[in-house]
Motif scaffolding. Structure first.
Motif, PDB file in Angstrom:
ATOM      1  N   LYS A 108       0.813  -1.213   0.000  1.00  0.00           N
ATOM      2  CA  LYS A 108       0.000   0.000   0.000  1.00  0.00           C
ATOM      3  C   LYS A 108       0.846   1.262   0.000  1.00  0.00           C
ATOM      4  O   LYS A 108       0.486   2.274  -0.633  1.00  0.00           O
ATOM      5  N   HIS A 109       2.017   1.226   0.691  1.00  0.00           N
ATOM      6  CA  HIS A 109       2.760   2.464   0.924  1.00  0.00           C
ATOM      7  C   HIS A 109       4.115   2.528   0.234  1.00  0.00           C
ATOM      8  O   HIS A 109       4.810   3.536   0.352  1.00  0.00           O
ATOM      9  N   ARG A 110       4.494   1.512  -0.510  1.00  0.00           N
ATOM     10  CA  ARG A 110       5.843   1.496  -1.074  1.00  0.00           C
ATOM     11  C   ARG A 110       6.087   2.635  -2.064  1.00  0.00           C
ATOM     12  O   ARG A 110       7.207   3.153  -2.146  1.00  0.00           O
ATOM     13  N   ASP A 111       5.063   3.049  -2.793  1.00  0.00           N
ATOM     14  CA  ASP A 111       5.247   4.151  -3.741  1.00  0.00           C
ATOM     15  C   ASP A 111       5.619   5.450  -3.034  1.00  0.00           C
ATOM     16  O   ASP A 111       6.306   6.301  -3.616  1.00  0.00           O
ATOM     17  N   PHE A 112       5.191   5.568  -1.750  1.00  0.00           N
ATOM     18  CA  PHE A 112       5.543   6.761  -1.003  1.00  0.00           C
ATOM     19  C   PHE A 112       6.936   6.653  -0.393  1.00  0.00           C
ATOM     20  O   PHE A 112       7.747   7.578  -0.480  1.00  0.00           O
ATOM     21  N   PHE A 113       7.219   5.516   0.246  1.00  0.00           N
ATOM     22  CA  PHE A 113       8.482   5.466   0.992  1.00  0.00           C
ATOM     23  C   PHE A 113       9.710   5.143   0.140  1.00  0.00           C
ATOM     24  O   PHE A 113      10.831   5.448   0.531  1.00  0.00           O
ATOM     25  N   GLU A 114       9.523   4.582  -1.041  1.00  0.00           N
ATOM     26  CA  GLU A 114      10.698   4.246  -1.857  1.00  0.00           C
ATOM     27  C   GLU A 114      11.557   5.467  -2.191  1.00  0.00           C
ATOM     28  O   GLU A 114      12.793   5.419  -2.080  1.00  0.00           O
ATOM     29  N   PRO A 115      10.956   6.588  -2.592  1.00  0.00           N
ATOM     30  CA  PRO A 115      11.798   7.765  -2.898  1.00  0.00           C
ATOM     31  C   PRO A 115      12.519   8.335  -1.670  1.00  0.00           C
ATOM     32  O   PRO A 115      13.513   9.046  -1.814  1.00  0.00           O
ATOM     33  N   LEU A 116      12.013   8.030  -0.444  1.00  0.00           N
ATOM     34  CA  LEU A 116      12.643   8.529   0.776  1.00  0.00           C
ATOM     35  C   LEU A 116      13.936   7.788   1.115  1.00  0.00           C
ATOM     36  O   LEU A 116      14.799   8.311   1.810  1.00  0.00           O
ATOM     37  N   HIS A 117      14.025   6.535   0.658  1.00  0.00           N
ATOM     38  CA  HIS A 117      15.133   5.647   1.022  1.00  0.00           C
ATOM     39  C   HIS A 117      15.305   5.567   2.548  1.00  0.00           C
ATOM     40  O   HIS A 117      16.390   5.823   3.077  1.00  0.00           O
TER      41      HIS A 117
END
Length: 435
Positions: A108-117
């Motif tokens: 559900k949330h990977r699209d948000f947290f991936e760019p944060l690394h």
């Protein structure tokens, strides 16, 4: 993705500290705050208790959680690292988070947290806080991952802070001296929030007092309020303790190891503070929590007895302070011969620890199955310089098998030196019944 694929994704996309060490550590709370904003500040929807310290914070966190859930509170528990399964880190009333929840959270949330690394721990903390909110816990016991001031759990506004003790560990990140380490851990002390200090020294006590006074936090030093009057071994078990207390009568503490006596006094003082602040914690809940902490919370690896004839014990103590207690405990036991299956992480003060270890033992130096484990041959070489005798083995199962083959029923085998050595032992505990 299924559960194993999800874990592989997490480990590969956000390096795990227990695998790679300091390079997995991200200083600062910017990612944590960003994730917290995105997830709608889940930690604000339930009360929390924050537990820091060099040693004992895991035992204290689990015991507090056990007592609270026996008192009728739906209790979240967030700890690290895990020994066998990632889900051990996040529990409610002792039950681990479901595989389905972990999968759904990542998808559900990977699209948000991936760019944060984010780091693995930053992501796991966000998952835990959201899970506790979704499941509507009454309270959550939150164990600090590393340090305190900049640890990503430090966004919570707890009802109580607990700092167990200070000992040299993670000095590359937290500082080389006790006062510097204490300053980092004192970072969890919040304005007007009571704090219980389990143990202090002439170097650390002023640090804790200064921070508490600065933010008007009521501070209690548990060692100055001994609620345990007398301690003696429990007759019905080789590892547990009977505590004669000044307030709660006689308690049986399931957790073995002499270090649990100080942990238990810390926990009892913390429980008194919680009771005074409005928590309803009956004496019977304290009795059950202390006597059944492993069953209630799933705690493993704290002076845990795995076999008799020969006796096999393991403990996750992994730094100078932890080994001081381990050696003291070994000296209290009777055995024909002592065998030590030992592995350590590369960032520990190995030479100082080696000087503490019993010279009469036979050593089986090994390496845990994590990247930051010290090679067994290197460990053996360092040990020989301090007069310890033994051989090196490529992995924990091989070392354990050799120790079992060399042991008689009256012998004692200790397995430890690293949380990861204990994890490898528990993953292969079937060996104990084969030899």
């Amino acid at each position: 993705m299924d559960y194993q694929e999800t874990l592989t994704y997490l480990y590969n996309s956000a390096p795990l500290y227990q695998q790679v060490g300091n390079q997995a550590y991200k200083e600062g709370l910017s990612n944590t705050v960003t994730l917290d904003n995105y997830l709608y500040h889940p930690h604000t929807s339930y009360p929390t208790i924050h537990v820091a310290g060099t040693n004992g914070k895991g035992s204290c966190s689990h015991t507090l959680a056990a007592v609270l859930q026996e008192a009728g509170y739906k209790t979240g528990l967030y700890t690290s690292p895990h020994l066998l399964d990632f889900r051990e880190r996040i529990r409610i009333n002792g039950k681990p988070v479901s595989e389905e929840y972990v999968i759904e959270f990542v998808e559900k949330h990977r699209d948000f947290f991936e760019p944060l690394h984010p780091s693995f721990f930053e992501l796991t903390t966000a998952l835990a806080f959201r899970y506790f909110a979704d499941k509507q816990v009454d309270v959550a016991v939150i164990e600090v991952g590393l340090g305190g001031r900049l640890d990503c759990t430090n966004i919570i506004d707890p009802d109580l802070c607990v700092i167990t003790n200070i000992s040299p560990d993670h000095t590359q990140l937290l500082g080389e001296t006790p006062d510097k380490i204490a300053w980092e851990k004192a970072g969890i002390i919040k304005p007007y929030t009571p704090v219980v200090i389990g143990e202090s020294t002439i170097e650390t006590k002023p640090v804790f007092l200064a921070k508490a006074n600065k933010v008007c936090a009521p501070i209690l030093f548990a060692e100055e309020h001994p609620l345990i009057l007398r301690t003696f071994p429990a007759e019905h078990t080789e590892e547990g303790w009977i505590y004669e207390t000044s307030v709660y009568g006689r308690l049986y503490g399931e957790l073995g190891g002499t270090y649990q006596q100080k942990n238990s006094n810390t926990v009892l003082n913390a429980l008194q503070v919680l009771q005074k602040s409005g928590y309803h914690i009956p004496v019977e809940a304290i009795r059950r929590g202390f006597s059944q902490v492993c069953e209630l919370t799933g705690l493993m690896g704290r002076w845990q007895k795995l076999k008799t004839h020969p006796t096999v014990l393991c403990d996750t103590g992994h730094n100078l302070g932890g080994f001081t207690y381990i050696v003291e405990q070994l000296q209290r036991r009777s055995y024909r011969k002592l065998h030590m299956v030992l592995g350590m992480a590369e960032d520990k003060d190995v030479t100082k620890i080696m000087k503490l270890l019993p010279g009469e033992a036979t050593y089986y130096f090994t390496r845990a199955s994590v990247q930051r484990a010290l090679p067994a041959d290197q460990l053996l070489s360092m040990a020989r310089k301090t007069g310890l005798q033994g051989k090196s083995y490529p992995d924990v199962p091989t070392a354990l098998e050799e120790a079992l083959r060399n042991s008689l029923p009256e012998d004692l085998i200790f397995v430890g030196g690293s949380t990861f050595v204990v994890a490898d032992l528990l993953a292969h505990r079937d060996i104990l019944n084969q030899l």
